[in-house]
Design an enzyme around this catalytic site. Structure first.
Site, PDB file in Angstrom:
ATOM      1  N   LYS A  70      -9.037   2.915   1.766  1.00 40.77           N
ATOM      2  CA  LYS A  70      -7.791   3.690   1.903  1.00 40.77           C
ATOM      3  C   LYS A  70      -7.781   4.879   0.919  1.00 40.77           C
ATOM      4  O   LYS A  70      -7.516   6.006   1.311  1.00 40.77           O
ATOM      5  CB  LYS A  70      -6.556   2.800   1.629  1.00 40.77           C
ATOM      6  CG  LYS A  70      -6.451   1.590   2.541  1.00 40.77           C
ATOM      7  CD  LYS A  70      -5.195   0.779   2.264  1.00 40.77           C
ATOM      8  CE  LYS A  70      -5.152   0.119   0.902  1.00 40.77           C
ATOM      9  NZ  LYS A  70      -6.166  -0.927   0.669  1.00 40.77           N
TER      10      LYS A  70
ATOM     11  N   ARG B 197       3.597  -2.966   2.141  1.00 43.19           N
ATOM     12  CA  ARG B 197       2.658  -4.091   2.088  1.00 43.19           C
ATOM     13  C   ARG B 197       3.318  -5.419   2.441  1.00 43.19           C
ATOM     14  O   ARG B 197       2.672  -6.461   2.424  1.00 43.19           O
ATOM     15  CB  ARG B 197       2.130  -4.198   0.657  1.00 43.19           C
ATOM     16  CG  ARG B 197       0.630  -4.115   0.588  1.00 43.19           C
ATOM     17  CD  ARG B 197       0.245  -4.172  -0.853  1.00 43.19           C
ATOM     18  NE  ARG B 197      -0.246  -2.895  -1.246  1.00 43.19           N
ATOM     19  CZ  ARG B 197      -1.391  -2.712  -1.880  1.00 43.19           C
ATOM     20  NH1 ARG B 197      -2.132  -3.736  -2.204  1.00 43.19           N
ATOM     21  NH2 ARG B 197      -1.775  -1.520  -2.213  1.00 43.19           N
TER      22      ARG B 197
ATOM     23  N   ARG C  68     -17.027  -1.074  -7.241  1.00 37.75           N
ATOM     24  CA  ARG C  68     -16.279   0.177  -7.441  1.00 37.75           C
ATOM     25  C   ARG C  68     -16.214   0.533  -8.934  1.00 37.75           C
ATOM     26  O   ARG C  68     -16.019  -0.330  -9.784  1.00 37.75           O
ATOM     27  CB  ARG C  68     -14.859   0.030  -6.891  1.00 37.75           C
ATOM     28  CG  ARG C  68     -13.986   1.242  -7.233  1.00 37.75           C
ATOM     29  CD  ARG C  68     -12.685   1.268  -6.512  1.00 37.75           C
ATOM     30  NE  ARG C  68     -11.940   0.031  -6.616  1.00 37.75           N
ATOM     31  CZ  ARG C  68     -10.900  -0.263  -5.857  1.00 37.75           C
ATOM     32  NH1 ARG C  68     -10.492   0.595  -4.946  1.00 37.75           N
ATOM     33  NH2 ARG C  68     -10.267  -1.399  -6.008  1.00 37.75           N
TER      34      ARG C  68
ATOM     35  N   ARG D  96     -12.130  -1.355 -12.609  1.00 44.19           N
ATOM     36  CA  ARG D  96     -10.719  -1.738 -12.619  1.00 44.19           C
ATOM     37  C   ARG D  96     -10.599  -3.207 -12.997  1.00 44.19           C
ATOM     38  O   ARG D  96     -11.387  -4.027 -12.555  1.00 44.19           O
ATOM     39  CB  ARG D  96     -10.122  -1.521 -11.222  1.00 44.19           C
ATOM     40  CG  ARG D  96      -9.188  -0.320 -11.153  1.00 44.19           C
ATOM     41  CD  ARG D  96      -8.831   0.052  -9.757  1.00 44.19           C
ATOM     42  NE  ARG D  96      -8.107  -0.987  -9.035  1.00 44.19           N
ATOM     43  CZ  ARG D  96      -7.602  -0.833  -7.818  1.00 44.19           C
ATOM     44  NH1 ARG D  96      -7.749   0.319  -7.196  1.00 44.19           N
ATOM     45  NH2 ARG D  96      -6.956  -1.810  -7.219  1.00 44.19           N
TER      46      ARG D  96
ATOM     47  N   ARG E  10      -6.746 -11.158  -4.370  1.00 45.77           N
ATOM     48  CA  ARG E  10      -6.082 -10.029  -3.688  1.00 45.77           C
ATOM     49  C   ARG E  10      -6.290 -10.112  -2.179  1.00 45.77           C
ATOM     50  O   ARG E  10      -5.379  -9.811  -1.402  1.00 45.77           O
ATOM     51  CB  ARG E  10      -6.625  -8.701  -4.230  1.00 45.77           C
ATOM     52  CG  ARG E  10      -6.133  -8.410  -5.637  1.00 45.77           C
ATOM     53  CD  ARG E  10      -6.985  -7.365  -6.322  1.00 45.77           C
ATOM     54  NE  ARG E  10      -7.021  -6.106  -5.624  1.00 45.77           N
ATOM     55  CZ  ARG E  10      -7.996  -5.202  -5.784  1.00 45.77           C
ATOM     56  NH1 ARG E  10      -9.003  -5.444  -6.611  1.00 45.77           N
ATOM     57  NH2 ARG E  10      -7.944  -4.069  -5.132  1.00 45.77           N
TER      58      ARG E  10
HETATM   59  P1  AP5 Z   1     -11.355   2.352  -1.945  1.00 49.72           P
HETATM   60  O1  AP5 Z   1     -11.196   3.597  -1.138  1.00 49.72           O
HETATM   61  O2  AP5 Z   1     -11.124   2.443  -3.414  1.00 49.72           O
HETATM   62  O3  AP5 Z   1     -10.524   1.166  -1.277  1.00 49.72           O
HETATM   63  P2  AP5 Z   1      -8.964   0.921  -1.174  1.00 49.72           P
HETATM   64  O4  AP5 Z   1      -8.671   0.477   0.213  1.00 49.72           O
HETATM   65  O5  AP5 Z   1      -8.196   2.098  -1.693  1.00 49.72           O
HETATM   66  O6  AP5 Z   1      -8.888  -0.328  -2.130  1.00 49.72           O
HETATM   67  P3  AP5 Z   1      -7.891  -0.705  -3.316  1.00 49.72           P
HETATM   68  O7  AP5 Z   1      -8.553  -1.807  -4.050  1.00 49.72           O
HETATM   69  O8  AP5 Z   1      -7.490   0.490  -4.125  1.00 49.72           O
HETATM   70  O9  AP5 Z   1      -6.703  -1.205  -2.480  1.00 49.72           O
HETATM   71  P4  AP5 Z   1      -5.686  -2.230  -2.897  1.00 49.72           P
HETATM   72  O10 AP5 Z   1      -4.764  -2.103  -1.757  1.00 49.72           O
HETATM   73  O11 AP5 Z   1      -6.144  -3.595  -3.211  1.00 49.72           O
HETATM   74  O12 AP5 Z   1      -5.257  -1.727  -4.348  1.00 49.72           O
HETATM   75  P5  AP5 Z   1      -4.076  -0.796  -4.850  1.00 49.72           P
HETATM   76  O13 AP5 Z   1      -4.598   0.079  -5.882  1.00 49.72           O
HETATM   77  O14 AP5 Z   1      -3.315  -0.195  -3.720  1.00 49.72           O
HETATM   78  O15 AP5 Z   1     -12.832   1.791  -1.672  1.00 49.72           O
HETATM   79  C1  AP5 Z   1     -13.282   0.637  -2.362  1.00 49.72           C
HETATM   80  C2  AP5 Z   1     -14.772   0.832  -2.720  1.00 49.72           C
HETATM   81  O16 AP5 Z   1     -15.531   0.864  -1.507  1.00 49.72           O
HETATM   82  C3  AP5 Z   1     -15.076   2.132  -3.469  1.00 49.72           C
HETATM   83  O17 AP5 Z   1     -16.035   1.890  -4.458  1.00 49.72           O
HETATM   84  C4  AP5 Z   1     -15.628   3.062  -2.380  1.00 49.72           C
HETATM   85  O18 AP5 Z   1     -16.572   3.962  -2.907  1.00 49.72           O
HETATM   86  C5  AP5 Z   1     -16.280   2.067  -1.420  1.00 49.72           C
HETATM   87  N1  AP5 Z   1     -16.204   2.502  -0.027  1.00 49.72           N
HETATM   88  C6  AP5 Z   1     -15.201   3.177   0.593  1.00 49.72           C
HETATM   89  N2  AP5 Z   1     -15.517   3.415   1.881  1.00 49.72           N
HETATM   90  C7  AP5 Z   1     -16.726   2.830   2.091  1.00 49.72           C
HETATM   91  C8  AP5 Z   1     -17.593   2.739   3.228  1.00 49.72           C
HETATM   92  N3  AP5 Z   1     -17.264   3.270   4.418  1.00 49.72           N
HETATM   93  N4  AP5 Z   1     -18.761   2.075   3.051  1.00 49.72           N
HETATM   94  C9  AP5 Z   1     -19.123   1.535   1.857  1.00 49.72           C
HETATM   95  N5  AP5 Z   1     -18.341   1.602   0.754  1.00 49.72           N
HETATM   96  C10 AP5 Z   1     -17.170   2.256   0.870  1.00 49.72           C
HETATM   97  O19 AP5 Z   1      -3.103  -1.906  -5.491  1.00 49.72           O
HETATM   98  C11 AP5 Z   1      -3.456  -2.601  -6.662  1.00 49.72           C
HETATM   99  C12 AP5 Z   1      -2.398  -3.630  -6.982  1.00 49.72           C
HETATM  100  O20 AP5 Z   1      -1.129  -2.975  -7.190  1.00 49.72           O
HETATM  101  C13 AP5 Z   1      -2.118  -4.659  -5.884  1.00 49.72           C
HETATM  102  O21 AP5 Z   1      -3.014  -5.748  -5.934  1.00 49.72           O
HETATM  103  C14 AP5 Z   1      -0.674  -5.050  -6.196  1.00 49.72           C
HETATM  104  O22 AP5 Z   1      -0.614  -5.958  -7.274  1.00 49.72           O
HETATM  105  C15 AP5 Z   1      -0.057  -3.744  -6.651  1.00 49.72           C
HETATM  106  N6  AP5 Z   1       0.547  -3.002  -5.528  1.00 49.72           N
HETATM  107  C16 AP5 Z   1       0.140  -1.804  -5.031  1.00 49.72           C
HETATM  108  N7  AP5 Z   1       0.913  -1.437  -4.013  1.00 49.72           N
HETATM  109  C17 AP5 Z   1       1.831  -2.421  -3.837  1.00 49.72           C
HETATM  110  C18 AP5 Z   1       2.888  -2.621  -2.904  1.00 49.72           C
HETATM  111  N8  AP5 Z   1       3.174  -1.746  -1.934  1.00 49.72           N
HETATM  112  N9  AP5 Z   1       3.621  -3.765  -3.020  1.00 49.72           N
HETATM  113  C19 AP5 Z   1       3.372  -4.669  -3.996  1.00 49.72           C
HETATM  114  N10 AP5 Z   1       2.369  -4.535  -4.906  1.00 49.72           N
HETATM  115  C20 AP5 Z   1       1.601  -3.420  -4.822  1.00 49.72           C
END
Ligand code: AP5
Length: 213
Positions: free
Chosen positions: A13, A88, A127, A160, A171
């Site tokens: 994402k 979410r 990552r 991270r 997660r």
């Molecule tokens: P990346 O693009 O970083 O993936 P992502 O989908 O953004 O993953 P996140 O871990 O950031 O999502 P998340 O939803 O768990 O965490 P968030 O920060 O929102 O890609 C991942 C890796 O894969 C990278 O190294 C990239 O290079 C690689 N990659 C990408 N595309 C690829 C491909 N095609 N092929 C191979 N490799 C590839 O949330 C963190 C925490 O915050 C949550 O756990 C929760 O506690 C809290 N939080 C956030 N939002 C909310 C909400 N709305 N409600 C409640 N709690 C929340």
């Protein structure tokens, strides 16, 4: 354009949102990034959120809904935005609908980035991110030009805290229990698209652009 990017942790994402936002000249609104910034500066909200994030759970709905309510009303979001990682839960989606109605606007696309579980843990544990400028990469799939150094500013890359294998698995379990049911909330709407998130980043980007056209 007002967009929502959904999908499991590690689906890509953030990676894809950065490129789409640049192309569309809209801000990327990532609740994860906003919460991590609050954790770093040790605000009261950050200290509360950290407990949930470290455990691989979700931060309470009222906290993230409050963040989004304020953020989408900022001047740079008036021409559109991409919500990355929000909503979410069904309660967050209902709150977003109510907020958009109140503001007299609506969503143009809700995109689900679909990646099988088998690919996700490796994406998360490999990552690396830059603590100085936010740049991100993957040790195997998109490695930095110089090992452990940011391509953009040269700072030492970090992993991270929630990308350890144990927390990544929690997660993913949280995603299946609390976020996957949200697909039913959106999938009957004409603005919903499911996009395959496997393959090269360029291939995924091409599919996304088609879904947004
Ligand atoms: P990346 O693009 O970083 O993936 P992502 O989908 O953004 O993953 P996140 O871990 O950031 O999502 P998340 O939803 O768990 O965490 P968030 O920060 O929102 O890609 C991942 C890796 O894969 C990278 O190294 C990239 O290079 C690689 N990659 C990408 N595309 C690829 C491909 N095609 N092929 C191979 N490799 C590839 O949330 C963190 C925490 O915050 C949550 O756990 C929760 O506690 C809290 N939080 C956030 N939002 C909310 C909400 N709305 N409600 C409640 N709690 C929340």
């Amino acid at each position: 354009m007002r967009l929502v990017f959904m999908g499991p942790p590690g689906a890509g994402k953030g990676t894809q949102a950065r490129q789409i936002c640049e192309a569309q000249s809209i801000p990327q609104v990532s609740t994860g990034d906003i919460l991590r910034a609050a954790v770093k500066t040790k605000t009261a909200m950050g200290l509360e959120a950290k407990r949930y994030m470290d455990a691989g759970g979700l931060v309470p709905d009222e906290v993230v809904i409050g963040i989004i309510r304020d953020r989408v009303q900022e001047p740079d979001a008036q021409g559109g935005y991409l919500l990355d990682g929000f909503p979410r839960t069904v309660a967050q989606a209902e709150a977003l609908d109510a907020l958009l109605k109140e503001l007299g606007s609506g969503l143009d696309r809700v995109i689900d980035l679909a990646v099988p579980d088998a690919d996700l843990i490796g994406r998360l544990t490999g990552r690396r991110t830059c603590p100085a400028c936010g740049w991100g990469c993957h040790v195997l799939f998109a490695p930095p030009k110089t090992k452990d150094k940011c391509d953009q500013c040269g700072a030492a890359l970090i992993q991270r805290a929630d990308d350890s294998e144990a927390t990544a698995k929690k997660r993913l379990a949280t995603y299946h229990a609390q976020t996957a049911p949200l697909l039913d909330y959106y999938k009957s709407r004409p603005i919903f698209r499911s996009v395959k998130g496997v393959g090269s980043m360029d291939e995924v980007n091409k599919r996304l652009r088609e879904a947004l056209a």
